[in-house]
Design a protein around this motif. Structure first.
Motif, mmCIF file in Angstrom:
data_model
loop_
_atom_site.group_PDB
_atom_site.id
_atom_site.type_symbol
_atom_site.label_atom_id
_atom_site.label_comp_id
_atom_site.label_asym_id
_atom_site.label_seq_id
_atom_site.Cartn_x
_atom_site.Cartn_y
_atom_site.Cartn_z
ATOM 1 N N UNK A 43 0.811 -1.201 0.000
ATOM 2 C CA UNK A 43 0.000 0.000 0.000
ATOM 3 C C UNK A 43 0.847 1.254 0.000
ATOM 4 N N UNK A 44 0.154 2.378 0.036
ATOM 5 C CA UNK A 44 0.794 3.681 0.042
ATOM 6 C C UNK A 44 0.864 4.165 1.489
ATOM 7 N N UNK A 45 2.049 4.480 1.955
ATOM 8 C CA UNK A 45 2.229 4.934 3.334
ATOM 9 C C UNK A 45 1.708 6.354 3.485
ATOM 10 N N UNK A 57 -2.606 1.111 5.236
ATOM 11 C CA UNK A 57 -3.885 0.409 5.329
ATOM 12 C C UNK A 57 -3.715 -0.960 4.695
ATOM 13 N N UNK A 58 -4.024 -1.984 5.470
ATOM 14 C CA UNK A 58 -3.838 -3.347 5.011
ATOM 15 C C UNK A 58 -5.136 -3.993 4.573
ATOM 16 N N UNK A 59 -5.105 -5.314 4.427
ATOM 17 C CA UNK A 59 -6.301 -6.036 4.001
ATOM 18 C C UNK A 59 -7.408 -5.940 5.055
ATOM 19 N N UNK A 60 -8.635 -5.964 4.591
ATOM 20 C CA UNK A 60 -9.825 -5.920 5.442
ATOM 21 C C UNK A 60 -9.890 -4.647 6.278
ATOM 22 N N UNK A 62 -7.600 -3.057 7.946
ATOM 23 C CA UNK A 62 -6.702 -2.974 9.102
ATOM 24 C C UNK A 62 -5.637 -1.913 8.851
ATOM 25 N N UNK A 63 -5.336 -1.125 9.858
ATOM 26 C CA UNK A 63 -4.266 -0.124 9.770
ATOM 27 C C UNK A 63 -3.043 -0.642 10.500
ATOM 28 N N UNK A 64 -1.885 -0.478 9.892
ATOM 29 C CA UNK A 64 -0.635 -0.922 10.490
ATOM 30 C C UNK A 64 0.293 0.272 10.695
ATOM 31 N N UNK A 65 0.821 0.382 11.902
ATOM 32 C CA UNK A 65 1.796 1.421 12.217
ATOM 33 C C UNK A 65 3.165 0.877 11.838
ATOM 34 N N UNK A 66 3.797 1.486 10.831
ATOM 35 C CA UNK A 66 5.080 1.015 10.321
ATOM 36 C C UNK A 66 6.186 2.034 10.592
#
Length: 84
Positions: A43-45, A57-60, A62-66
């Motif tokens: 995805x786009x950060x 923003x991930x699948x379904x 979900x948000x991921x803090x990277x």
């Protein structure tokens, strides 16, 4: 003299049973640690909240803090990450 010995043994037995109960309760209450799940995200950060956070923003939905990814994830660029 025998009453004193009997009382001492009863107290010692009570203390020993108490320690065994405490130890078994702690052992029973301690859950096993969950095995970390491996996730792949494309995805786009974007900037998160607060501004120094970087999110994807991930699948379904979900948000991921990277934010702590190494090397750092560039904001506004499409990337593919894999981690736990």
């Amino acid at each position: 003299m025998s009453i004193r010995i009997g009382l001492s043994l009863a107290v010692a037995l009570g203390v020993a049973v108490g320690f065994v109960n405490i130890a078994s309760a702690e052992r029973a209450a301690a859950p096993k640690a969950a095995k970390p799940k491996t996730v792949a995200v494309t995805g786009c950060a974007t900037k998160g909240t607060p501004d120094f956070c970087v999110m994807i923003k991930g699948p379904k939905g979900a948000n991921y803090n990277v934010t702590s990814a190494s090397p750092p994830v560039p904001v506004g660029k499409k990337v593919r990450l894999k981690g736990t």
